[in-house]
Design a protein around this motif. Structure first.
Motif, PDB file in Angstrom:
ATOM      1  N   PRO A 183       0.825  -1.217   0.000  1.00  0.00           N
ATOM      2  CA  PRO A 183       0.000   0.000   0.000  1.00  0.00           C
ATOM      3  C   PRO A 183       0.856   1.263   0.000  1.00  0.00           C
ATOM      4  O   PRO A 183       0.792   2.076   0.915  1.00  0.00           O
ATOM      5  N   ASP A 233       2.337  -4.663   3.930  1.00  0.00           N
ATOM      6  CA  ASP A 233       2.647  -3.390   4.577  1.00  0.00           C
ATOM      7  C   ASP A 233       3.708  -3.527   5.670  1.00  0.00           C
ATOM      8  O   ASP A 233       3.627  -2.883   6.707  1.00  0.00           O
ATOM      9  N   THR A 285       6.525  -0.024   7.194  1.00  0.00           N
ATOM     10  CA  THR A 285       5.548   0.827   7.877  1.00  0.00           C
ATOM     11  C   THR A 285       5.759   2.317   7.563  1.00  0.00           C
ATOM     12  O   THR A 285       4.851   3.113   7.735  1.00  0.00           O
ATOM     13  N   SER A 323       4.032   2.588   3.821  1.00  0.00           N
ATOM     14  CA  SER A 323       2.662   2.089   3.656  1.00  0.00           C
ATOM     15  C   SER A 323       1.693   3.026   4.354  1.00  0.00           C
ATOM     16  O   SER A 323       1.976   3.523   5.443  1.00  0.00           O
ATOM     17  N   THR A 324       0.535   3.255   3.729  1.00  0.00           N
ATOM     18  CA  THR A 324      -0.476   4.078   4.406  1.00  0.00           C
ATOM     19  C   THR A 324      -1.836   3.403   4.301  1.00  0.00           C
ATOM     20  O   THR A 324      -2.108   2.652   3.369  1.00  0.00           O
ATOM     21  N   GLU A 325      -2.680   3.736   5.290  1.00  0.00           N
ATOM     22  CA  GLU A 325      -4.047   3.192   5.271  1.00  0.00           C
ATOM     23  C   GLU A 325      -4.846   3.787   4.134  1.00  0.00           C
ATOM     24  O   GLU A 325      -5.770   3.164   3.611  1.00  0.00           O
ATOM     25  N   GLU A 346      -4.071   1.750   1.228  1.00  0.00           N
ATOM     26  CA  GLU A 346      -4.702   0.430   1.381  1.00  0.00           C
ATOM     27  C   GLU A 346      -6.180   0.506   1.003  1.00  0.00           C
ATOM     28  O   GLU A 346      -6.692  -0.321   0.235  1.00  0.00           O
ATOM     29  N   GLN A 347      -6.850   1.542   1.508  1.00  0.00           N
ATOM     30  CA  GLN A 347      -8.272   1.701   1.176  1.00  0.00           C
ATOM     31  C   GLN A 347      -8.441   1.953  -0.321  1.00  0.00           C
ATOM     32  O   GLN A 347      -9.358   1.438  -0.958  1.00  0.00           O
ATOM     33  N   ASN A 407      -3.352  -8.216   6.736  1.00  0.00           N
ATOM     34  CA  ASN A 407      -2.211  -7.299   6.640  1.00  0.00           C
ATOM     35  C   ASN A 407      -0.967  -7.968   7.193  1.00  0.00           C
ATOM     36  O   ASN A 407      -0.992  -8.519   8.295  1.00  0.00           O
ATOM     37  N   SER A 409       1.476  -6.455   8.375  1.00  0.00           N
ATOM     38  CA  SER A 409       1.924  -5.714   9.569  1.00  0.00           C
ATOM     39  C   SER A 409       1.341  -6.287  10.864  1.00  0.00           C
ATOM     40  O   SER A 409       1.802  -5.950  11.956  1.00  0.00           O
TER      41      SER A 409
END
Ligand code: GLU
Length: 446
Positions: free
Chosen positions: A12, A44, A47, A50-52, A55-56, A74, A76
């Motif tokens: 992501p 991810d 860290t 990677s971002t939420e 991901e979304q 995930n 992570s």
């Protein structure tokens, strides 16, 4: 064959583009064609990058394309698993501590190359005694950890590439864990593939060498390696790699440009295969037709012009109900069934309807060439009375043909240009009906 379980494993760190979505699609088609499962793994472990939000975004892109997943997780959230796998490899003497800095490694590579040797890591760290390691750590150095390859041949029958054989003595022992303790992608991927019972690893051919190392890691962790399929990468219509243009070829951008998800799927499923590139009825049809044996070895050519033409043929078959809401979002006036049925044949992407909005509902500047003025006046005078119907255009132009001796382009083009202000567009019989008497009379008056 056992029921396939596949995974698509994006990081992501950006949105999906046509290259990585093709990998997702091939996995999905294979799984769904065989009644299997498609797992979405979010890679991810990095860290920092990677971002939420990404991901979304990736999930939104897949959902928009119809590539639903049966399970997702995930990486992570699974560090304990990776730590356990690393501990087991260390115990077996297959994961060893190295202390070289990036500069030192670079120097080693250069020396090897200058001596005509491949720049393969020399495994100097394997010879370090415990005292030497302690001394290095006392200097403040932290180890990174490499997997000890067998040095033999790693062989598998790739579902796309056929028999593969990688001489693992020609590749460096891969680093699995960095100095800061973070994992590179290699080990977590194998651990997850084992835990999730992945039966087929399907990915781009840039991962072939990784597979050599990963197959040995599977074996070291006591699992049999899954089947492997490495698909050729995408190139552009110009034969060049797509990497520089991937931003504009993101799924989000293509969606914004108005492309249909099925057009993207139809094209990506069929380029580089033995099938003709044409619009599919749906993902299920593509899944039923899927076969690794149909995927060629040459790079798959992604041509935006071809995407447009597949998109156009899908649009031409869409009913008003299918597009009503999207039309309304483009312009409330466009949410009109008669309008859609007339203009759809002239649209490559849905927003192309904009071009015809003013013609159908607003004001335009009629285009009347000097040499056509008299003809247009005659046409205005002979426009049949009453409401404009499906027959009006035929009746009117037949009479004009008889009266003026004009025919073909000389007859139709001046009328088209006067009535629509354009030299191209949908069938004029339907267009005239859509424009309506009032606007037609006004436009013919110039
Ligand atoms: N995150 C990896 C990538 O995007 C996954 C590769 C794989 O499918 O194993 O390259």
């Amino acid at each position: 064959m056992t029921t396939p379980i596949v995974r698509f494993a994006p990081s992501p760190t950006g949105r999906l583009h046509v290259g990585n979505v093709r990998t997702a699609l091939i996995n999905w088609l294979f799984a769904n064609g065989a009644g299997g499962q498609f797992v979405l793994r979010i890679d991810d472990t990095d860290t920092e990058r990677s971002t939420e939000v990404y991901e979304q975004g990736i999930k939104d892109d897949l959902t928009w394309l119809g590539l639903t997943w049966d399970d997702t997780f995930n990486q992570s959230k699974r560090f304990e698993k990776y730590d356990a796998a690393a501990a087991s490899l260390k115990e077996k003497g297959l994961l060893y501590a190295c202390y070289e800095t990036a500069d030192e490694l670079d120097r080693k590579r250069k020396i090897a190359l200058s001596r005509g040797r491949p720049p393969v890591y020399d495994r100097a760290a394997l010879n370090l005694t415990d005292d030497e390691k302690a001394a290095l750590e006392a200097e403040g150095r932290k180890p990174h950890w490499r997997f000890k390859l067998s040095g033999g041949r790693c062989e598998w029958t790739d579902l796309v590439r056929g028999d593969q054989s990688i001489d693992t003595s020609s590749i460096s022992d891969p680093i699995l864990i960095r100095e800061d303790g973070s994992y590179l992608y290699t080990l977590p991927s194998v651990v997850d593939d084992i835990d999730y019972d992945i039966t087929h690893v399907v990915r781009g051919e840039d991962h072939v060498t990784n597979s050599g190392a990963q197959i040995e890691i599977f074996q070291a962790l006591g699992g049999a390696a899954p089947n492997m399929a490495h698909t050729p990468l995408l190139i552009g219509a110009d034969g060049q790699g797509l990497s520089k243009r991937l931003g504009s070829l993101s799924i989000a951008q293509l969606a914004e440009d108005g492309f249909e998800p099925l057009a993207i799927a139809s094209l990506l499923a069929r380029i580089g295969t033995s099938e003709n590139v044409e619009a599919a009825d749906g993902l299920d049809q593509l899944a039923r037709a899927f076969g690794f044996d149909k995927i060629g070895r040459a790079p798959a050519r992604f041509d935006e012009a071809e995407l447009k033409s597949v998109n156009a043929s899908i649009l031409h078959g869409l009913q008003f109900e299918d597009v009503k809401d999207r039309l309304s979002a483009i312009d409330p006036r466009a949410a009109n069934e008669a309008f859609w049925m007339v203009v759809r044949e002239n649209c490559s992407v849905l927003p192309d309807v904009r071009e015809f909005l003013e013609v159908a509902f607003g004001e335009i500047t009629p285009e009347i060439d000097d040499e056509d003025r008299d003809f247009i006046s005659a046409a205005a005078a002979s426009l049949p009375d009453g409401d404009i119907t499906d027959e009006t255009w035929g009746t009117w132009t037949s009479a004009l043909k008889a009266d003026t001796g004009r025919k073909g382009r000389g007859l139709f083009m001046p009328l088209r240009k006067a009535l629509t202000g354009m030299a191209h567009g949908p069938d004029m019989a339907s267009m005239l009906k859509l424009i309506g008497r009032e606007k037609a009379v006004k436009r013919l008056a110039g």
